[in-house]
Design a protein around this motif. Structure first.
Motif: not given
Length: 301
Positions: A199-202, A227-229, A256-259, A281-282
């Motif tokens: 994920e895009p976190t430290k 993921n969840r970029y 991020y996608d609630k699906s 799709k991603a």
């Protein structure tokens, strides 16, 4: 057989979503596919794949636990002195085995001068095979309190190889446990490619750095999925810089996608649940990037 590991340095990055999606897409593309849930302490790949019919379930007895024969024991305490797992305590001047901590390593039996220590074989856990619409899923379930998680992962992989022994074009997707512990080491050993999910976190980047050290130890190629970029797009550049410095390809970015949680809660693979969603799709693009990489290196046809 080509073996691809999906791993992450920390939990909650979406590793199992990526694993189940890759399995689904490989099956739909005509590959002979087998999925391994190597998170034997908390297996959940079968949930992400949807309900599956149990094809086989086997109890595994590969763990050992020390037993002291007090008719022979001289209370010399040498076993207590050498036990590196603190699995022996002293009560009333006598050594006692703490069953929950004993690894069955055998050191205490070696140093015992009167051979008062033997080892009983106990249940390590289970191997469960599920038949799903997307192929065979093999899952491990570690017995509560047991510590032989790496051994159980080895047994899972050996079983998968036996299933597809004569098929050189089959693909094994290993959904590894989080972190860099024993089950992850057993998942990585002797495989062909690793997909690092982050994920895009430290905290995710720091844990991915530790995971990469382990991957590099095995001299294995790897690619990154972010993921969840879009929850922290400002941090993406730092991840991309780290990837470039370490010659890592970024296979793709999943928004991020609630699906995704909806698919998981409904026990339907994301690709089937919402095939036209942004996340689906991603992930298809990520899948294509991985397949192209494997084809360029003649790992698959």
């Amino acid at each position: 057989m080509i073996q691809v590991v999906v791993a992450s340095g920390k939990g909650g990055t979406g590793k199992t979503t990526i694993s189940s999606s890759l399995i689904s897409l490989l099956y739909l593309d005509g590959f002979k596919i087998i999925g391994i849930d190597a998170d034997v302490e908390a297996p959940d790949l079968i949930i992400a794949m949807g309900s599956g019919k149990i094809k086989d379930k086997e109890a595994i007895y590969e763990s050992k636990i020390a037993v002291i024969d007090y008719d022979k024991c001289t209370d010399c305490m040498k076993c207590f002195e050498v036990c590196q797992f603190n699995a022996i305590r002293i009560e009333d001047g006598r050594p006692f085995i703490i069953r929950e901590l004993c690894e069955g390593c055998g050191t205490c039996g070696i140093v015992c001068p009167v051979k008062a220590i033997s080892f009983n074989r106990i249940r390590t856990g289970y191997i469960v095979e599920y038949e799903t619409k997307y192929g065979l899923i093999i899952s491990g379930r570690l017995e509560l309190g047991r510590r032989n998680s790496g051994l159980l992962v080895d047994l899972l992989r050996e079983r998968a190889k036996k299933r597809f022994r004569s098929d050189q074009d089959s693909v094994m997707i290993i959904d590894a446990a989080s972190g860099i512990g024993c089950p992850v080491i057993s998942s990585l050993t002797g495989t062909d490619y690793t997909v690092i999910v982050m994920e895009p976190t430290k905290s995710s980047l720091n844990s991915a750095k530790r995971l990469l050290e382990l991957i590099n130890h095995f001299r294995m190629p790897a690619g990154i999925v972010i993921n969840r970029y879009d929850i922290n797009e400002g941090f993406i550049r730092e991840i991309e810089g780290w990837a470039k410095d370490n010659s890592l390809d970024i296979l793709g970015y999943v928004p991020y996608d609630k699906s995704i949680p909806e698919a998981y809660s409904n026990m339907i693979p994301l690709i089937e649940y919402k095939p036209d969603s942004k996340a689906s799709k991603a992930i298809r693009e990520i899948y294509n990037s991985m397949i192209n990489y494997l084809k360029e290196r003649n790992l698959i046809k």
